[in-house]
Structure formats: structure tokens, C-alpha cells
Design a protein around this motif. Sequence first.
Motif, PDB file in Angstrom:
ATOM      1  N   LYS A  92      13.645   2.693  -2.346  1.00  0.00           N
ATOM      2  CA  LYS A  92      13.633   4.203  -1.764  1.00  0.00           C
ATOM      3  C   LYS A  92      12.576   4.482  -1.019  1.00  0.00           C
ATOM      4  O   LYS A  92      11.358   3.794  -1.649  1.00  0.00           O
ATOM      5  CB  LYS A  92      13.487   4.965  -3.325  1.00  0.00           C
ATOM      6  N   PHE A  93      13.199   4.911  -0.062  1.00  0.00           N
ATOM      7  CA  PHE A  93      11.808   5.477   1.571  1.00  0.00           C
ATOM      8  C   PHE A  93      11.732   7.329   1.442  1.00  0.00           C
ATOM      9  O   PHE A  93      12.553   7.483   1.092  1.00  0.00           O
ATOM     10  CB  PHE A  93      12.108   4.779   2.383  1.00  0.00           C
ATOM     11  N   PHE A  94      10.519   7.283   1.563  1.00  0.00           N
ATOM     12  CA  PHE A  94      10.197   8.891   1.973  1.00  0.00           C
ATOM     13  C   PHE A  94       9.720   8.912   2.658  1.00  0.00           C
ATOM     14  O   PHE A  94       8.401   8.140   3.278  1.00  0.00           O
ATOM     15  CB  PHE A  94       9.353   9.699   0.097  1.00  0.00           C
ATOM     16  N   LEU A  95      10.047   9.552   3.516  1.00  0.00           N
ATOM     17  CA  LEU A  95       9.083   9.185   5.300  1.00  0.00           C
ATOM     18  C   LEU A  95       7.618  10.815   5.107  1.00  0.00           C
ATOM     19  O   LEU A  95       8.762  12.007   4.810  1.00  0.00           O
ATOM     20  CB  LEU A  95      10.613   9.449   5.761  1.00  0.00           C
TER      21      LEU A  95
ATOM     22  N   SER B 170       6.991  11.032  -8.192  1.00  0.00           N
ATOM     23  CA  SER B 170       5.762  10.822  -9.711  1.00  0.00           C
ATOM     24  C   SER B 170       6.819  10.368 -11.552  1.00  0.00           C
ATOM     25  O   SER B 170       5.825   9.422 -11.951  1.00  0.00           O
ATOM     26  CB  SER B 170       4.970  11.853 -10.205  1.00  0.00           C
ATOM     27  N   ASN B 171       8.182  10.873 -10.911  1.00  0.00           N
ATOM     28  CA  ASN B 171       8.915  10.801 -11.867  1.00  0.00           C
ATOM     29  C   ASN B 171       9.509   9.375 -11.749  1.00  0.00           C
ATOM     30  O   ASN B 171      10.341   9.310 -12.614  1.00  0.00           O
ATOM     31  CB  ASN B 171       9.057  12.113 -12.309  1.00  0.00           C
ATOM     32  N   THR B 172       9.623   9.006 -10.910  1.00  0.00           N
ATOM     33  CA  THR B 172      11.808   8.008 -10.626  1.00  0.00           C
ATOM     34  C   THR B 172      10.573   6.573  -9.840  1.00  0.00           C
ATOM     35  O   THR B 172      11.826   6.299  -9.131  1.00  0.00           O
ATOM     36  CB  THR B 172      12.047   8.781  -9.779  1.00  0.00           C
ATOM     37  N   SER B 173       9.677   6.878  -9.616  1.00  0.00           N
ATOM     38  CA  SER B 173       9.823   5.659  -9.141  1.00  0.00           C
ATOM     39  C   SER B 173       8.732   4.419 -10.574  1.00  0.00           C
ATOM     40  O   SER B 173       8.099   4.461 -10.875  1.00  0.00           O
ATOM     41  CB  SER B 173       8.234   5.410  -8.024  1.00  0.00           C
ATOM     42  N   THR B 174       9.757   3.074 -10.026  1.00  0.00           N
ATOM     43  CA  THR B 174      10.124   2.527 -11.872  1.00  0.00           C
ATOM     44  C   THR B 174       9.981   1.309 -11.364  1.00  0.00           C
ATOM     45  O   THR B 174      10.033   0.373  -9.963  1.00  0.00           O
ATOM     46  CB  THR B 174      11.169   2.311 -12.021  1.00  0.00           C
TER      47      THR B 174
ATOM     48  N   ILE C 179       0.704  -1.328  -0.139  1.00  0.00           N
ATOM     49  CA  ILE C 179       0.067  -0.353  -0.419  1.00  0.00           C
ATOM     50  C   ILE C 179       0.811   1.007  -0.281  1.00  0.00           C
ATOM     51  O   ILE C 179       0.453   2.069   0.092  1.00  0.00           O
ATOM     52  CB  ILE C 179      -1.014   0.260   1.220  1.00  0.00           C
ATOM     53  N   PHE C 180       1.594   1.122   0.273  1.00  0.00           N
ATOM     54  CA  PHE C 180       3.106   2.436   0.738  1.00  0.00           C
ATOM     55  C   PHE C 180       3.819   2.536  -1.190  1.00  0.00           C
ATOM     56  O   PHE C 180       4.479   3.241  -1.504  1.00  0.00           O
ATOM     57  CB  PHE C 180       4.019   1.759   1.466  1.00  0.00           C
ATOM     58  N   LEU C 181       3.810   1.624  -1.781  1.00  0.00           N
ATOM     59  CA  LEU C 181       3.946   1.198  -3.199  1.00  0.00           C
ATOM     60  C   LEU C 181       3.470   2.924  -4.177  1.00  0.00           C
ATOM     61  O   LEU C 181       2.325   2.565  -3.840  1.00  0.00           O
ATOM     62  CB  LEU C 181       4.289   0.003  -3.623  1.00  0.00           C
TER      63      LEU C 181
ATOM     64  N   TRP D  85       9.657   3.712  -5.054  1.00  0.00           N
ATOM     65  CA  TRP D  85       9.320   3.851  -4.303  1.00  0.00           C
ATOM     66  C   TRP D  85       8.820   4.030  -3.265  1.00  0.00           C
ATOM     67  O   TRP D  85       7.538   3.453  -3.158  1.00  0.00           O
ATOM     68  CB  TRP D  85       9.517   5.905  -4.300  1.00  0.00           C
ATOM     69  N   TYR D  86       8.843   4.252  -2.097  1.00  0.00           N
ATOM     70  CA  TYR D  86       7.264   3.727  -1.005  1.00  0.00           C
ATOM     71  C   TYR D  86       7.490   5.043  -0.247  1.00  0.00           C
ATOM     72  O   TYR D  86       8.076   5.629   0.368  1.00  0.00           O
ATOM     73  CB  TYR D  86       8.456   2.650  -0.323  1.00  0.00           C
ATOM     74  N   ILE D  87       6.258   5.717   0.200  1.00  0.00           N
ATOM     75  CA  ILE D  87       6.029   6.895   1.457  1.00  0.00           C
ATOM     76  C   ILE D  87       5.359   6.130   2.127  1.00  0.00           C
ATOM     77  O   ILE D  87       4.342   5.608   2.736  1.00  0.00           O
ATOM     78  CB  ILE D  87       4.647   7.326   0.370  1.00  0.00           C
ATOM     79  N   LEU D  88       6.388   6.525   2.974  1.00  0.00           N
ATOM     80  CA  LEU D  88       5.756   5.673   3.892  1.00  0.00           C
ATOM     81  C   LEU D  88       5.493   6.799   5.162  1.00  0.00           C
ATOM     82  O   LEU D  88       5.751   8.047   5.895  1.00  0.00           O
ATOM     83  CB  LEU D  88       7.708   5.431   4.934  1.00  0.00           C
ATOM     84  N   PRO D  89       4.840   6.599   6.138  1.00  0.00           N
ATOM     85  CA  PRO D  89       4.026   7.534   7.048  1.00  0.00           C
ATOM     86  C   PRO D  89       5.113   7.575   8.629  1.00  0.00           C
ATOM     87  O   PRO D  89       4.930   6.710   8.736  1.00  0.00           O
ATOM     88  CB  PRO D  89       2.325   6.457   7.751  1.00  0.00           C
ATOM     89  N   ALA D  90       4.761   9.233   8.322  1.00  0.00           N
ATOM     90  CA  ALA D  90       5.301   9.162   9.473  1.00  0.00           C
ATOM     91  C   ALA D  90       6.254   9.646  10.517  1.00  0.00           C
ATOM     92  O   ALA D  90       6.666  10.287  11.102  1.00  0.00           O
ATOM     93  CB  ALA D  90       7.559  10.260   9.030  1.00  0.00           C
TER      94      ALA D  90
END
Length: 293
Positions: free
Chosen positions: A179-182, A229-233, A5-7, A238-243
Motif C-alpha cells: 500500500k502506497f500513500f503518495l 496509523s491504524n491499518t499498517s500491518t 524508511i518509508f514503511l 503502508w509505505y509513505i512515499l515522498p511525492a
Amino acid sequence: MNADIFLVPPRQSIKLKDYNSAYTGEFKNKKEAKEKLKSDIKKLSKLQDILFASSTYSVLVILQAMDAAGKDGLIKHVMSGLNPQGCQVYSFKVPSEEELKHDYMWRCINKLPERGHIGIFNRSYYEEVLVVKVHPELLNRQNLPLSSPTDSEIIWKMRYEQINNFEKYLFENGTIIIKFFLHLSKDEQKNRFLKRIDIQEKNWKFSLGDIKEREFWEDYQKAYEDMLSNTSTPYAPWYILPADNKWYTRLAAAQIIISKLESLNLSYPKTTEEHLKELEKAKILLENEDGLT
Ligand code: ATP
Ligand code: MG
């Protein structure tokens, strides 16, 4: 926990407002999460051992986030069970004069993990489409060739493409990239800054520059959205982790690294016939030695 779900799905334009930074899934508090993280760390340690022994792949974990989102704590907690011999962390700061003499990827290429190792980038070449995008005057730090584009939209598009190509190359050569974005809320950043100011032991973590960057919050959110939006391949997602809850960020990160490592189906190197004979021979030698003493 279903970490998918974070992908960030490839080629999908995302808005950070659609992601809940306070999400904690089925976990209600830190206490509940504690046991799970403990067992995950054990699992991770076992998987790292096989990764190290098989020495086929390397793993690169990239962390990007606003200040005080918890990158340092994540590294400290999630990686606490790893064998330091097979794990390196690099924190990328404002580039030095020497680094600026090279292309922007250079300093990161130098720090890529070798096969069998896990490398963690605390910030990375992605800063070149984040802080530099928010402060485009930074583009003038280098003497770029006259042929370089001057239209900033073209510059970012070009950089996304360069990064995607670079990561594809790494993937095709055995680097697993995670890749994690917190994802931290502005309110929670304020709480954490206040703690850094009020608690003496945390003072060292705070600088006035942090407040200055906070003023650019919306610009950063936009830069992050464009980057995600442009570099998740498929080869470097990229994973968007709730921080907003550090304990949950750590659980989610551990879970994702574990499933990535498990999906590689790694095993300890097979013992060859020749090596088996050597082992038998060595055993006999050792046993005879015992008999003599
Ligand atoms: P902390 O969470 O402890 O503050 P940090 O990662 O923010 O850790 P700092 O030393 O505070 O570490 O900040 C590093 C700074 O370096 C960040 O502001 C980041 O934007 C900046 N930086 C990193 N790479 C680049 C780059 N390529 N160009 C310009 N600035 C960069
Ligand atoms: Mg900082």
C-alpha cells in the motif's frame, strides 16, 4: 535505496508533518534517477514473468493520495515494462448506484487480481475511511441496518478493523498487499493544479471539484494519518512515499515492489519427470519432421 524508511511501523501513531514530502535520498535530479528506473523496470518485468509462471501468489498494489499527487503517472511509468496479460489497473471513483446497494468492499473484491497477476487499485476501499470520513454525510448514501453504530468514532474504528481482517484473509490466501500513500505538500499540489489550468493538454485533468476538496486539506491529512496509523500491518504494510518529485516517487515504488517480489523467492515451475519425457518425445518428433523436409 533503503525503502524500509518509508514503511509505517504497525501500531504506531504517525504524524505526516514528520515525513518530508520533498525527500529524494541520494538522488539529486530526474536525470540521475532515469537510468535507475530503467533498470528497475527491467527487473520488475523479469520478476513479473516468474510470478505469472509460478501462479502461486497475486500482488495487490493500492494507491491512495490527494489529487495531483501522481498516482496515474506512477502507474504509467512503473508498470510500463510489465506484460499487460498479467497486470490489471482499476480506478475506483464515486460509487455507482449499483455499488451502493452492496457493502463497501464488494466492488473491490470483484476486481482482486488472480494468482500470478499484479493488480493495481487506483484508490480503493480506503476511500471509505478518507473521503467518507471528511464528508461523513456520505454515510447516509446507503440504507444501513438500524443496528449500525451512529457514533462516528466507532464507525471508523470498526472499518479499520474490518479492513485489517479482510487484508489478513487475503494475505493468508496468497495475496501480497503493498500500500502506497503518495505524500504531497499543499504547495506542490497548488503548482500542479496551476499547470493543469495553464497547459491546454492538461486541462482535462482539472475540475473545480479539485479546489473544493483542497479546502478540506487539513481534514484529509488527519484522515490519512488515522488510516496509516491504524491499518499498517505486518501482512499489509503502508509505505509513505515522498511525492513532491514524481521521479522519486516512482523510483521508491518500483524499489519496494521489486524487494517484495524478490523476497518471495519465486522460481519457474519445475519440469516433472513425466513432462521431461514428453518434451524429449516432442523433440524427436520435430527433428524427424525436419529430416523429412
Ligand atoms: P485524478 O488524479 O486524475 O483527478 P482521481 O483518482 O482523483 O484522478 P477522479 O475521477 O478525479 O479521479 O476522482 C475520483 C473521486 O471518487 C475522488 O474524489 C474520490 O474521493 C471519489 N471516491 C472514490 N471512492 C469513493 C467512495 N467510496 N465514496 C465516495 N467517493 C469516492
Ligand atoms: Mg481527481
